[in-house]
Design an enzyme around this catalytic site. Structure first.
Site, mmCIF file in Angstrom:
data_model
loop_
_atom_site.group_PDB
_atom_site.id
_atom_site.type_symbol
_atom_site.label_atom_id
_atom_site.label_comp_id
_atom_site.label_asym_id
_atom_site.label_seq_id
_atom_site.Cartn_x
_atom_site.Cartn_y
_atom_site.Cartn_z
ATOM 1 N N ARG A 70 -18.661 -9.210 -22.286
ATOM 2 C CA ARG A 70 -18.276 -9.404 -20.878
ATOM 3 C C ARG A 70 -18.823 -10.723 -20.319
ATOM 4 O O ARG A 70 -19.236 -10.786 -19.153
ATOM 5 C CB ARG A 70 -18.748 -8.233 -20.007
ATOM 6 C CG ARG A 70 -18.205 -6.897 -20.412
ATOM 7 C CD ARG A 70 -16.696 -6.765 -20.215
ATOM 8 N NE ARG A 70 -16.213 -5.604 -20.937
ATOM 9 C CZ ARG A 70 -15.729 -5.653 -22.176
ATOM 10 N NH1 ARG A 70 -15.615 -6.810 -22.811
ATOM 11 N NH2 ARG A 70 -15.319 -4.567 -22.781
ATOM 12 N N CYS A 92 -16.137 -0.477 -14.759
ATOM 13 C CA CYS A 92 -17.529 -0.115 -15.032
ATOM 14 C C CYS A 92 -18.462 -0.931 -14.144
ATOM 15 O O CYS A 92 -18.349 -2.152 -14.073
ATOM 16 C CB CYS A 92 -17.871 -0.361 -16.503
ATOM 17 S SG CYS A 92 -17.078 0.839 -17.576
ATOM 18 N N GLU A 94 -22.210 -5.112 -14.379
ATOM 19 C CA GLU A 94 -21.021 -5.747 -14.961
ATOM 20 C C GLU A 94 -20.174 -6.332 -13.821
ATOM 21 O O GLU A 94 -19.624 -7.421 -13.952
ATOM 22 C CB GLU A 94 -20.193 -4.722 -15.751
ATOM 23 C CG GLU A 94 -18.948 -5.342 -16.372
ATOM 24 C CD GLU A 94 -18.246 -4.430 -17.361
ATOM 25 O OE1 GLU A 94 -18.920 -3.646 -18.065
ATOM 26 O OE2 GLU A 94 -16.999 -4.508 -17.431
HETATM 27 C C1 LIG Z 1 -9.574 0.947 -13.011
HETATM 28 C C2 LIG Z 1 -10.252 -0.253 -13.627
HETATM 29 C C3 LIG Z 1 -10.458 -0.286 -14.989
HETATM 30 C C4 LIG Z 1 -11.083 -1.392 -15.590
HETATM 31 N N1 LIG Z 1 -11.278 -1.391 -16.936
HETATM 32 C C5 LIG Z 1 -11.819 -2.469 -17.523
HETATM 33 C C6 LIG Z 1 -11.993 -2.512 -18.949
HETATM 34 O O1 LIG Z 1 -11.639 -1.580 -19.662
HETATM 35 N N2 LIG Z 1 -12.547 -3.620 -19.500
HETATM 36 C C7 LIG Z 1 -12.935 -4.681 -18.743
HETATM 37 O O2 LIG Z 1 -13.417 -5.673 -19.316
HETATM 38 N N3 LIG Z 1 -12.810 -4.666 -17.398
HETATM 39 C C8 LIG Z 1 -12.264 -3.596 -16.769
HETATM 40 N N4 LIG Z 1 -12.134 -3.568 -15.408
HETATM 41 C C9 LIG Z 1 -12.698 -4.668 -14.600
HETATM 42 C C10 LIG Z 1 -11.705 -5.797 -14.252
HETATM 43 O O3 LIG Z 1 -10.388 -5.327 -14.180
HETATM 44 C C11 LIG Z 1 -11.778 -6.944 -15.259
HETATM 45 O O4 LIG Z 1 -13.079 -7.449 -15.312
HETATM 46 C C12 LIG Z 1 -10.777 -8.049 -14.911
HETATM 47 O O5 LIG Z 1 -10.642 -8.916 -16.005
HETATM 48 C C13 LIG Z 1 -11.202 -8.861 -13.666
HETATM 49 O O6 LIG Z 1 -10.145 -9.744 -13.329
HETATM 50 P P1 LIG Z 1 -9.870 -10.148 -11.824
HETATM 51 O O7 LIG Z 1 -8.776 -11.132 -11.810
HETATM 52 O O8 LIG Z 1 -9.669 -8.943 -10.994
HETATM 53 O O9 LIG Z 1 -11.240 -10.865 -11.457
HETATM 54 P P2 LIG Z 1 -12.023 -10.834 -10.080
HETATM 55 O O10 LIG Z 1 -12.526 -9.460 -9.832
HETATM 56 O O11 LIG Z 1 -11.236 -11.459 -9.002
HETATM 57 O O12 LIG Z 1 -13.252 -11.788 -10.428
HETATM 58 C C14 LIG Z 1 -14.199 -11.391 -11.389
HETATM 59 C C15 LIG Z 1 -15.094 -12.605 -11.722
HETATM 60 O O13 LIG Z 1 -14.297 -13.590 -12.371
HETATM 61 C C16 LIG Z 1 -14.332 -14.819 -11.656
HETATM 62 N N5 LIG Z 1 -13.000 -15.422 -11.732
HETATM 63 C C17 LIG Z 1 -11.794 -14.857 -11.390
HETATM 64 N N6 LIG Z 1 -10.798 -15.734 -11.628
HETATM 65 C C18 LIG Z 1 -11.383 -16.865 -12.109
HETATM 66 C C19 LIG Z 1 -10.874 -18.119 -12.531
HETATM 67 N N7 LIG Z 1 -9.575 -18.440 -12.477
HETATM 68 N N8 LIG Z 1 -11.765 -19.039 -12.969
HETATM 69 C C20 LIG Z 1 -13.096 -18.783 -13.016
HETATM 70 N N9 LIG Z 1 -13.630 -17.609 -12.628
HETATM 71 C C21 LIG Z 1 -12.779 -16.663 -12.183
HETATM 72 C C22 LIG Z 1 -14.705 -14.439 -10.215
HETATM 73 O O14 LIG Z 1 -15.323 -15.520 -9.537
HETATM 74 C C23 LIG Z 1 -15.667 -13.282 -10.465
HETATM 75 O O15 LIG Z 1 -16.950 -13.765 -10.783
HETATM 76 C C24 LIG Z 1 -11.510 -2.484 -14.786
HETATM 77 C C25 LIG Z 1 -11.288 -2.440 -13.399
HETATM 78 C C26 LIG Z 1 -10.659 -1.338 -12.821
HETATM 79 C C27 LIG Z 1 -10.427 -1.336 -11.325
#
Ligand SMILES: Cc1cc2nc3c(=O)[nH]c(=O)nc-3n(C[C@H](O)[C@H](O)[C@H](O)COP(=O)(O)OP(=O)(O)OC[C@H]3O[C@@H](n4cnc5c(N)ncnc54)[C@H](O)[C@@H]3O)c2cc1C
Length: 309
Positions: A175, A225, A294
């Site tokens: 992660r 998580c 996380e």
């Molecule tokens: C129901 C559910 C299930 C999930 N299951 C999983 C799973 O199985 N495995 C897993 O790994 N995660 C899981 N997640 C967590 C999440 O979906 C992931 O971490 C996802 O990849 C985050 O993407 P996001 O675009 O929503 O990022 P955000 O939540 O918007 O940002 C997360 C981080 O990434 C940074 N960020 C976002 N975009 C950029 C960019 N373009 N450049 C640089 N930094 C950036 C942000 O600044 C922040 O620090 C889950 C979430 C939910 C709600």
């Protein structure tokens, strides 16, 4: 209310006083005083350069599915990647490269791959959020992590310039992605490497990933998580054995089906944070294991997320 002037940028992608609660899956968080929603590479560079020239830090928001944003107003500029969403495809023999702008939902990338039988991204099946968020946190599941399929990342650097990074030269951890650890750079474009396979094979591998997420509460407001697994142990298991399932603070409750998920039922960011810290303390008291977050914390907190109290 302070509206910082934005002299170097056109106004159409700048917004003021935007409630962040509607842009994150937990549904909590104060308003961003200034938000950039760039639609082009130049606008993204412009937003970063503007922040820098004004001596401002900034926060990058993707799909908001892995962040806890405090209830207080968000003072630093937010750069929201939602305006940059597109996929283009190049084929070289049986290797298929998918060039994706950072704000593209991962769901769309996986759907296109599944439709064409391109294999390699199945470990990200069912994970919400954007391409940028996925690479920033090396999203994945028991079947693998997305970093192993990254061919190239184009970033906007802290000074607004652009840089290219080969996927194999990037440090991918559990992660984590070395490019975004403590650095103020933004993923602007990501090229995924997939292999021409068959729809059936992609469907089989996708189903394998989805089997591993059966216990996740997908119909509630969560952010995945809350804690990382410590040293190969399951954080969910430790939380469960510490009696955290069903615990609540205000409108935040630990999921009954997966102890590492906190559901928000009309609570606040403060409720979620307080509950998370309570859970962390229970695991520390019970097993002597300190759980690292996380989810990413953003905004202003009265309690320190790293204090463990
Ligand atoms: C129901 C559910 C299930 C999930 N299951 C999983 C799973 O199985 N495995 C897993 O790994 N995660 C899981 N997640 C967590 C999440 O979906 C992931 O971490 C996802 O990849 C985050 O993407 P996001 O675009 O929503 O990022 P955000 O939540 O918007 O940002 C997360 C981080 O990434 C940074 N960020 C976002 N975009 C950029 C960019 N373009 N450049 C640089 N930094 C950036 C942000 O600044 C922040 O620090 C889950 C979430 C939910 C709600």
């Amino acid at each position: 209310m302070r509206n910082p002037p934005a002299p170097d940028i056109s106004g159409s992608y700048v917004r003021y006083d935007v409630p962040l609660s509607s842009l994150v899956t937990w549904g909590v968080g104060g308003a961003a005083r200034i938000m950039f929603v760039p639609r082009t590479e130049d606008e993204m560079s412009g937003a970063v350069s503007w922040a820098r020239s004004n001596g401002e830090d900034f926060f990058v928001l993707g799909g908001g599915s892995n962040v806890l944003i405090s209830d207080a107003a968000f003072d630093i500029p937010v750069i929201n990647t939602a305006g940059m969403s597109a996929i283009t495809v190049r084929e070289r023999g049986d290797t298929v490269y998918m060039d994706c702008l950072a704000g593209t939902p991962m769901k769309e990338v996986l759907a296109l791959a599944a439709k064409n039988g391109w294999s390699g991204l199945e470990c990200a099946a069912g994970i919400p959020g954007t391409v940028g968020g996925a690479v920033a946190g090396n999203a994945g599941s028991k079947t693998g992590s997305i970093g192993s399929s990254v061919e190239l990342i184009v970033t906007v650097e802290p000074d607004g310039s652009r840089a290219e990074w080969n996927g194999k030269d990037i440090g991918w951890g559990y992660r984590s992605c070395s490019l975004f650890e403590g650095e103020h750079r933004i993923a602007q474009n990501v090229t995924f490497r997939t292999k021409a396979s068959s729809r059936d094979e992609v469907a089989r591998l996708t189903a394998e990933t989805m089997r591993g997420r059966k216990s996740q509460p997908v119909s509630s407001r969560t952010a995945g998580c809350v804690f990382k697994n410590p040293n190969g142990e399951s954080a969910g298991n430790l939380l469960d054995r510490s009696g955290c399932k069903g615990m609540s603070v205000g409108g935040a409750r630990v999921s009954e089906s997966h102890a590492n998920f906190i559901e928000n039922h009309s609570g606040s960011a403060r409720d979620i944070m307080s509950l998370a810290l309570l859970c962390r303390k229970k695991v520390l008291d019970e097993f002597g294991t300190y759980l690292d977050f996380e989810v990413k914390m953003a905004g202003v907190w009265e309690v320190c997320p790293d204090a463990g109290e």
